[in-house]
Design a protein around this motif. Structure first.
Motif, PDB file in Angstrom:
ATOM      1  N   SER A   1       0.829  -1.206   0.000  1.00  0.00           N
ATOM      2  CA  SER A   1       0.000   0.000   0.000  1.00  0.00           C
ATOM      3  C   SER A   1       0.864   1.258   0.000  1.00  0.00           C
ATOM      4  CB  SER A   1      -0.929   0.011   1.214  1.00  0.00           C
ATOM      5  OG  SER A   1      -1.830  -1.080   1.168  1.00  0.00           O
ATOM      6  N   ALA A   2       1.969   1.221   0.732  1.00  0.00           N
ATOM      7  CA  ALA A   2       2.866   2.380   0.785  1.00  0.00           C
ATOM      8  C   ALA A   2       3.547   2.605  -0.563  1.00  0.00           C
ATOM      9  CB  ALA A   2       3.913   2.191   1.881  1.00  0.00           C
ATOM     10  N   VAL A   3       3.936   1.521  -1.240  1.00  0.00           N
ATOM     11  CA  VAL A   3       4.612   1.640  -2.531  1.00  0.00           C
ATOM     12  C   VAL A   3       3.621   1.986  -3.641  1.00  0.00           C
ATOM     13  CG1 VAL A   3       5.972   0.399  -4.262  1.00  0.00           C
ATOM     14  CG2 VAL A   3       6.460   0.088  -1.820  1.00  0.00           C
ATOM     15  N   GLY A   4       2.372   1.522  -3.513  1.00  0.00           N
ATOM     16  CA  GLY A   4       1.348   1.864  -4.491  1.00  0.00           C
ATOM     17  C   GLY A   4       1.481   1.080  -5.782  1.00  0.00           C
ATOM     18  N   ARG A   5       1.239   1.756  -6.919  1.00  0.00           N
ATOM     19  CA  ARG A   5       1.243   1.066  -8.210  1.00  0.00           C
ATOM     20  C   ARG A   5       2.588   0.415  -8.518  1.00  0.00           C
ATOM     21  NH1 ARG A   5      -0.867   5.358 -12.486  1.00  0.00           N
ATOM     22  NH2 ARG A   5       0.602   6.626 -11.284  1.00  0.00           N
ATOM     23  N   GLY A   6       3.659   0.996  -8.000  1.00  0.00           N
ATOM     24  CA  GLY A   6       4.979   0.435  -8.232  1.00  0.00           C
ATOM     25  C   GLY A   6       5.132  -0.975  -7.703  1.00  0.00           C
TER      26      GLY A   6
END
Length: 227
Positions: free
Chosen positions: A97-102
């Protein structure tokens, strides 16, 4: 990224202190934790707020009995986090969730590295907060969830000599129990605090660039701990 990480570090430090303060619970909570561990009773652990009470009581006992942790010994903190915290946290979800789409672009090896470095970043701040455990107490707010809910928020307020600290946990149902996947301290969710800076780094330098930044930050924190 450094500014956001710095703020997030202060946030998680407050969280760690607040979590530790939460461990200064009434005797019944500690007794319930002991009973649950001894008899295997899942009654307290089955409810979201009961789950938080039990794990924080257990953490507090471990910290209070270990002078090396109170002195900020990073190796002892890592061991404590691995033993007490990681089993009750969905850390993969938190990191993703912290990194997101990456995160979806990352290889399994990169995802593993991201989790390791993100965990290390948070552990270093726990090391400093553990030494600050004093005589704080925690107040649990009434639960707003329905019995059938599988995603809930446990709201608490930590009270000590300074201003009260609002400390909230996002929990997901995991089998017969619960797991933490986000924490809100001082009005900001931990995962959201990192999302913007992580996304900027991924856009600029890719997943390997984000990993390198986390490695660099952790080395800086390690050198401060060693000095």
């Amino acid at each position: 990224m450094n500014h956001t990480v710095s703020f997030a570090a202060r946030q998680i430090t407050a969280c760690a202190l607040a979590c530790a303060a939460a461990l200064s619970l009434p005797a019944w909570a500690a007794d319930a934790s002991s009973a649950a561990a001894t008899t295997g009773s899942a009654a307290l652990l089955a409810t979201p707020d009961g789950f938080i009470k039990v794990i924080t009581a257990d953490m507090f006992a471990a910290i209070k009995s270990d002078k090396a942790i109170q002195a900020g010994d990073i190796r002892r903190v890592v061991a404590l986090v691995d033993a007490k915290v990681m089993p009750v946290v969905n850390f993969q979800r938190m990191t993703a969730s912290a990194v997101g789409r990456g995160w979806r672009q990352a290889t399994p090896e990169q995802q593993k590295r991201l989790q390791e470095e993100f965990k290390t970043l948070l552990v270093y701040t726990y090391a400093g907060a553990a030494a600050q455990i004093k005589d704080q107490t925690i107040e649990y707010k009434p639960m707003r969830n329905r019995p059938e809910d599988t995603d809930v928020v446990v709201r608490t307020v930590v009270r000590g000599k300074g201003d009260p600290i609002e400390l909230n946990y996002r929990l997901e149902k995991a089998g017969d129990g619960w797991k933490i996947y986000d924490v809100n301290v001082l009005g900001a969710w931990l995962v959201q605090t990192y999302q913007s800076s992580f996304a900027q780094e991924v856009n600029a330098s890719g997943i390997d660039g984000l990993i390198a930044k986390l490695v660099e930050r952790n080395k800086q924190l390690a050198s401060k701990k060693a000095s």
